[in-house]
Write a protein that holds these residues in place. Sequence first.
Motif, short mmCIF file in Angstrom:
data_model
loop_
_atom_site.label_atom_id
_atom_site.label_comp_id
_atom_site.label_asym_id
_atom_site.label_seq_id
_atom_site.Cartn_x
_atom_site.Cartn_y
_atom_site.Cartn_z
N VAL A 21 13.84 -11.27 12.27
CA VAL A 21 12.50 -11.80 12.53
C VAL A 21 12.46 -13.30 12.31
N VAL A 22 13.08 -13.76 11.23
CA VAL A 22 13.10 -15.19 10.95
C VAL A 22 13.73 -15.97 12.11
N LEU A 23 14.74 -15.39 12.72
CA LEU A 23 15.45 -16.07 13.81
C LEU A 23 14.67 -16.01 15.13
N LEU A 24 13.99 -14.89 15.39
CA LEU A 24 13.38 -14.68 16.70
C LEU A 24 11.91 -15.08 16.79
N LEU A 25 11.20 -15.06 15.64
CA LEU A 25 9.77 -15.34 15.70
C LEU A 25 9.45 -16.74 16.21
N PRO A 26 10.18 -17.79 15.81
CA PRO A 26 9.88 -19.12 16.39
C PRO A 26 9.99 -19.13 17.91
N PRO B 61 10.06 -16.33 0.97
CA PRO B 61 11.10 -17.28 1.39
C PRO B 61 11.38 -17.21 2.89
N GLN B 62 11.29 -16.01 3.47
CA GLN B 62 11.51 -15.87 4.90
C GLN B 62 10.39 -16.51 5.71
N VAL B 63 9.15 -16.46 5.16
CA VAL B 63 8.04 -17.15 5.83
C VAL B 63 8.32 -18.64 5.90
N LEU B 64 8.81 -19.19 4.81
CA LEU B 64 9.14 -20.62 4.81
C LEU B 64 10.21 -20.92 5.84
N ALA B 65 11.24 -20.09 5.90
CA ALA B 65 12.32 -20.31 6.86
C ALA B 65 11.82 -20.21 8.30
N ALA B 66 10.89 -19.30 8.54
CA ALA B 66 10.40 -19.08 9.90
C ALA B 66 9.40 -20.14 10.35
N VAL C 254 9.16 -23.53 8.92
CA VAL C 254 9.61 -24.92 8.81
C VAL C 254 9.90 -25.56 10.16
N PRO C 255 10.55 -24.86 11.11
CA PRO C 255 10.80 -25.48 12.42
C PRO C 255 9.54 -25.87 13.18
N MET C 256 8.39 -25.28 12.82
CA MET C 256 7.14 -25.55 13.54
C MET C 256 6.26 -26.58 12.84
N GLY C 257 6.69 -27.11 11.70
CA GLY C 257 5.93 -28.17 11.05
C GLY C 257 5.23 -27.76 9.77
N ALA C 258 4.71 -28.77 9.05
CA ALA C 258 4.08 -28.54 7.75
C ALA C 258 2.83 -27.67 7.86
N ALA C 259 2.04 -27.86 8.92
CA ALA C 259 0.82 -27.06 9.09
C ALA C 259 1.15 -25.58 9.21
N ALA C 260 2.24 -25.28 9.91
CA ALA C 260 2.67 -23.89 10.05
C ALA C 260 3.10 -23.32 8.70
N VAL C 261 3.79 -24.14 7.91
CA VAL C 261 4.24 -23.70 6.59
C VAL C 261 3.05 -23.37 5.70
N GLN C 262 2.03 -24.25 5.69
CA GLN C 262 0.88 -24.04 4.82
C GLN C 262 0.09 -22.80 5.21
#
Length: 366
Positions: free
Chosen positions: A193-198, A223-228, A230-238
């Motif tokens: 999921v971490v690899l494919l969701l982005p 931790p997987q949410v953070l990994a998934a 991070v490639p989309m930016g800080a707003a996505a992380v928050q």
Amino acid sequence: MAPRRRSEQAEPMIPARQPAAAHPTGPAAALSLIPGFALCVAVTLTAWLAQSFELRLLDRAWVETLVLAILIGAAIRSIWTPPAIMRPGVEFTARTLLEVAIVLLGGSVSAATVMAIGPGLLLGTALVVAAAIGVSYALGRLFRLPRRMAVLIACGNAICGNSAIAAVAPVIDAEADDVSAAIAFTAVLGVAVVLLLPLLGILLGMEPVRYGVLAGLTVYAVPQVLAATVPMGAAAVQSGTLIKLVRVLMLGPVCLALSVVMARRREAAGGAAVRRAPLRQLVPWFIVGFLLMMAARSLGLIPAAALPIMADTAMVLTVLSMAALGLGADARALVRSGPRIAGTVVLSLLALVGLALGLIYLLALI
């Protein structure tokens, strides 16, 4: 037709009570934990070394230490059965230390953080979790999985993956083989999921905040949410982290509901009159502790300097407990029930993604 398993019986099979001399107390009881605990520590250190090797070779830990710990433990258990002297320490690590870790995790969540996401999305997240549990459980039964296994997969899929499975297991008296199998498949799928969701977020043209909501609703572990995201930016992380924390909070009500159901089933199986179970049986102590820690965090009673220490301690204890779970179950159970569990987990995840997208569209976030 699959043979009837212990987990399908109305009442769990409990070993006959041993004489008092067979159960050491005081210092002797503490000493009896050392051999099994030492084995769990060895497996945990091996998992951490394996992750460090991943980071050095691949610049990213594609498989987390937590996942590696249970896989290494299960691999050891499949070729070697730990002697009886190690059993008390392994069982203590798998259960009690995990419960302590859950309590410590409560300090990472504050009421202000939860309410910051808004009441509509807060309620919607709770409804998605409830619907996902129902759909996943129905799929498990459709695949003829035992009830307890279906519950483990449903809670892991809908709430927080491995942690939810491990937390729910003692509440429903799940067997070690079921816990190990459910976590193993959920862990592997969580990495996918971490690899494919982005890629899905890009295909749907989702902006960072909206993608973060999707990740928070579907990815298993924090931790997987953070990994998934991070490639989309800080707003996505928050946004992803906030939604994920709300899902984690659902673990308390779910465990409470399961406690009520199990108490009633035990009464019915034993022929006892239906009565209200004591509160200490309905609410696991670690859930109460989690909520108290969250309240303490919200009231500012936990020093800021203590929060990273608590989080690190919780992570260490969780990895130790995952190693113990792997050591306590025969990995060959994966081969016997693999296809049915895999089908249930995959379809449950797809259903969760569909429910998450439905909520996002419903709230006009896209």
